[in-house]
Motif scaffolding. Structure first.
Motif, short mmCIF file in Angstrom:
data_model
loop_
_atom_site.label_atom_id
_atom_site.label_comp_id
_atom_site.label_asym_id
_atom_site.label_seq_id
_atom_site.Cartn_x
_atom_site.Cartn_y
_atom_site.Cartn_z
N VAL A 150 -27.31 51.30 -104.19
CA VAL A 150 -27.28 52.76 -104.84
C VAL A 150 -26.75 53.92 -104.02
CG1 VAL A 150 -28.66 54.68 -105.90
CG2 VAL A 150 -29.18 52.06 -106.50
N VAL A 151 -25.69 54.39 -104.29
CA VAL A 151 -24.93 55.47 -103.42
C VAL A 151 -24.90 56.68 -104.40
CG1 VAL A 151 -22.77 55.97 -102.40
CG2 VAL A 151 -23.58 53.74 -102.22
N ARG B 270 -33.92 58.27 -102.46
CA ARG B 270 -33.76 57.26 -103.54
C ARG B 270 -32.54 56.21 -103.37
NH1 ARG B 270 -38.75 56.15 -104.47
NH2 ARG B 270 -38.10 54.77 -105.81
N ALA B 271 -31.48 57.15 -102.71
CA ALA B 271 -30.37 56.17 -102.60
C ALA B 271 -30.34 55.51 -101.21
CB ALA B 271 -29.24 57.20 -102.33
N ASP B 272 -29.50 54.44 -101.25
CA ASP B 272 -29.40 53.62 -99.75
C ASP B 272 -28.16 54.38 -99.33
OD1 ASP B 272 -31.05 51.22 -100.86
OD2 ASP B 272 -29.46 50.90 -102.42
N SER B 273 -27.42 54.86 -99.89
CA SER B 273 -26.02 55.46 -99.05
C SER B 273 -26.12 57.12 -99.58
CB SER B 273 -24.96 54.99 -98.87
OG SER B 273 -25.03 53.81 -98.18
N LEU B 274 -25.84 58.06 -98.78
CA LEU B 274 -25.89 59.39 -99.42
C LEU B 274 -24.44 59.95 -98.53
CD1 LEU B 274 -26.92 61.83 -100.93
CD2 LEU B 274 -28.11 62.31 -98.92
N TYR B 275 -23.53 60.45 -99.50
CA TYR B 275 -22.24 61.01 -98.77
C TYR B 275 -22.20 62.49 -99.49
CZ TYR B 275 -20.38 56.46 -97.91
OH TYR B 275 -20.05 55.10 -97.33
N ARG B 276 -21.62 63.46 -98.54
CA ARG B 276 -21.54 64.86 -99.06
C ARG B 276 -20.10 64.94 -99.04
NH1 ARG B 276 -22.74 67.27 -94.75
NH2 ARG B 276 -20.87 68.21 -93.88
N MET B 277 -19.50 65.59 -100.18
CA MET B 277 -18.10 66.05 -100.38
C MET B 277 -17.92 67.17 -100.17
SD MET B 277 -15.74 63.68 -101.84
CE MET B 277 -14.15 63.85 -101.73
N SER C 219 -14.58 69.99 -99.36
CA SER C 219 -13.15 70.31 -99.21
C SER C 219 -12.07 68.88 -99.30
CB SER C 219 -12.82 71.19 -98.01
OG SER C 219 -13.55 72.45 -98.17
N GLY C 220 -12.47 68.06 -100.08
CA GLY C 220 -11.45 66.86 -100.06
C GLY C 220 -12.25 65.71 -99.06
N ALA C 221 -13.05 66.14 -98.07
CA ALA C 221 -13.44 65.30 -97.03
C ALA C 221 -14.84 64.68 -97.55
CB ALA C 221 -13.79 65.80 -95.78
N LEU C 222 -15.02 63.34 -97.45
CA LEU C 222 -16.31 62.67 -97.58
C LEU C 222 -16.89 62.27 -96.54
CD1 LEU C 222 -17.83 61.46 -100.13
CD2 LEU C 222 -16.84 59.28 -99.64
N ILE C 223 -18.24 62.95 -96.41
CA ILE C 223 -19.17 62.74 -95.03
C ILE C 223 -20.44 61.86 -95.36
CG2 ILE C 223 -20.08 64.20 -93.14
CD1 ILE C 223 -18.35 66.58 -94.43
N LYS C 224 -20.49 60.86 -94.51
CA LYS C 224 -21.61 60.11 -94.76
C LYS C 224 -23.01 60.56 -94.03
CE LYS C 224 -23.48 55.20 -94.77
NZ LYS C 224 -22.95 53.66 -94.86
N GLU C 225 -23.85 60.87 -94.62
CA GLU C 225 -25.03 61.43 -94.37
C GLU C 225 -26.37 60.48 -94.19
OE1 GLU C 225 -26.24 65.10 -96.56
OE2 GLU C 225 -24.70 66.30 -95.68
N LYS C 226 -26.16 59.35 -94.64
CA LYS C 226 -27.15 58.29 -94.90
C LYS C 226 -26.70 57.07 -94.96
CE LYS C 226 -31.35 56.91 -97.41
NZ LYS C 226 -32.29 57.28 -98.39
#
Length: 532
Positions: free
Chosen positions: A356-357, A516-523, A525-532
């Motif tokens: 779950v992402v 509840r997510a296995d992986s969490l990303y923040r978007m 300005s066009g960049a995808l940043i992994k937080e978890k």
């Protein structure tokens, strides 16, 4: 003429048969005229009409009626078949086109399948009537030549003068009709704004008044002016041609009995034939607007079909190995509208089976663009995609991999493309999503779609679950759910779906449930940043 090319290439044999029937009907029409004229001349010379004439004339009339009945029946079916064929070709071509190409042309497509195909159909009907009328005119002219060559020359000169006047005006009239047709695209766009934005208009009526009384009315008036000028021009040209014809008829009566010294019986026969010509000539002139409008529509249909074909992106079902791992490396995309166009990337992220992402981010950060790239609706300009460790060419993303529910989702009235429905599983999902008391699934369709927005979104989710595709893509799906069901979705439904083997990629702003997510990303300005 584009109209002939569009119609002829679809039903060649039927079109040829219709033309032959039209020729036959026109020939019998002229034959009847000749028989009637000869009998009238005989009566004037003291002869009596015999039974042979009566039976022959009635027999020909019966054949003419049967031919016309057959001709009209086949012509109607032929024209409606053209409507069906062109509509289906347009829609199928649209389905094979690129996502953004279809979005840009959706209003053009709607006008084409609702108006242009009907204009082509009417023109196809008119073209068959035109054939019969032309044959009748040619036959009458041949008969005139037999009766008096001088009269033929006289009538032919008048007829060609009328045709010349008609054709000179037709170019201008056709231009007006073309402008009217082009204005309909803009007019339909404004009408769509009224329909799609009706909720907003009810809140702010001034917005609707400004739209309707402003650009919509202006475009409607422009359409009215051009269409009126075009059809009026055709009518005026037809009127001038009729006037010339009747002047010729009166002149023939005067000159035939004085300077030309044509015998009275011959002159009478010529007058009868000339009067007989009026009907088919008026028919030909009256058909010109339909044929002109049909040709304009045929050009637009052909242009739209070519445009779809040039941007065709056929999607083929692919047999995939079970999903284990999906990885995106250095994905880049840029909207090349201007030098400062929005750009995405480089993006690196991965999906594992059963994972779950969640992705979150502000408006305009690129979440929807990323979702479209993942789905293959947009093609990344750079980067690589790996499925179970094997590289997949960008733009050839397997369409059997994903099942999305967009934020502006469309709920279909049936479960299209699924085949056999597992009723037990479907009922289980209805209960899980608390819809079992609202609707049922009957064969391949829902018993009702009269639900709230949140409930309709739940039903759309059930529909993609029944497609049984490995990756579920959800674009702010829980935003329209009440707090209690939203909590149920994150705390109960997602774990159940995860146990069933689904991989979930969700865009969400429900930060309360990010854990509840296995992986969490923040978007951002066009960049995808992994937080978890």
């Amino acid at each position: 003429m584009q109209l002939l090319a569009l119609v002829f290439k679809r039903r060649v044999r039927i079109f040829i048969m219709l033309v032959l029937l039209g020729l036959s009907a026109g020939g019998i029409h002229v034959w009847l005229l000749v028989m009637i004229n000869k009998t009238l001349n005989g009566l004037m010379e003291g002869e009596k009409a015999n039974l042979a004439f009566l039976l022959s004339a009635l027999g020909l009339l019966l054949i003419y009626l049967v031919l016309n009945r057959v001709l009209s029946g086949i012509t109607i079916r032929f024209s409606q078949q053209i409507v069906h064929d062109i509509r289906m070709q347009l829609i199928r071509s649209g389905l094979r086109s690129g996502y953004h190409d279809m979005k840009e042309k959706q209003e053009l497509l709607y006008v084409a399948v609702t108006k242009d195909v009907l204009a082509v159909s009417h023109a196809a009907l008119s073209s068959i009537v035109l054939v019969t009328a032309i044959v009748t005119v040619i036959g009458c002219l041949i008969y005139l030549a037999y009766l008096s060559f001088i009269v033929l020359i006289f009538i032919a000169l008048v007829a060609f003068s009328g045709v010349g006047i008609f054709m000179l005006g037709s170019r201008t009239n056709l231009k007006y009709l073309q402008n009217a047709r082009e204005s309909e695209d803009v007019l339909f766009h404004h009408i769509r704004q009224v329909i799609d934005g009706f909720r907003e208009i009810k809140i702010n009526p001034a917005k609707g008044d400004a739209l309707v009384e402003g650009p919509l009315q202006e475009e409607s008036l422009r359409n009215y002016e051009n269409a009126s000028k075009g059809f009026t021009g055709y009518y005026n040209n037809n009127l001038i041609s009729q006037f010339l014809f009747y002047v010729a008829l009166i002149s023939l009566l005067f000159l035939g009995g004085t300077w030309l010294n044509i015998p009275a019986p011959v002159l009478m026969s010529c007058i009868i034939v000339t009067l007989y010509l009026v009907g088919p000539l008026e028919s030909i002139a009256g058909l010109m607007p339909d044929l002109g409008a049909g040709n304009i529509a045929a050009v637009r249909l052909d242009d739209l079909l070519r445009s779809f074909e040039e941007n065709e992106k056929p999607v083929t079902e692919q047999v995939l190995p079970p999903l284990q791992h999906l990885e995106y490396q250095s994905v880049r995309f840029e909207y090349r509208v201007s030098e400062t166009g929005f750009s995405l990337g480089p993006i690196d992220f991965e999906l594992k089976k059963g994972e779950v992402v969640f992705i979150y981010g502000g408006n305009g950060s690129g979440k929807t663009t990323l979702l479209h790239i993942v789905l293959g609706l947009l093609q990344a300009q750079e980067g690589k995609l790996f499925l179970n460790g094997e590289e997949i060419v960008s733009g050839e993303i397997p369409n059997t991999l994903f099942a999305p529910v967009f934020s502006d989702f469309h709920l279909f009235d049936r479960l299209y493309g699924i085949g056999v429905i597992d009723k037990e599983r479907a009922n289980r999902y209805l209960k899980l999503f608390e819809l079992e008391d609202k609707i049922s699934i009957e064969t391949d369709r829902f018993s009702s779609l009269k639900l709230s927005t949140g409930q309709r979104k739940r039903l759309a989710f059930i529909a993609i679950l029944l497609e049984n595709r490995p990756v579920l893509l959800l674009d702010e799906w829980a935003a329209d759910q009440d707090p209690a069901f939203r909590a149920k979705f994150y705390l109960k439904i997602i774990p159940i779906l995860k146990e069933e083997g689904f991989t979930i990629l969700a865009i969400t702003h429900d930060d309360k449930y990010y854990e509840r997510a296995d992986s969490l990303y923040r978007m951002e300005s066009g960049a995808l940043i992994k937080e978890k």
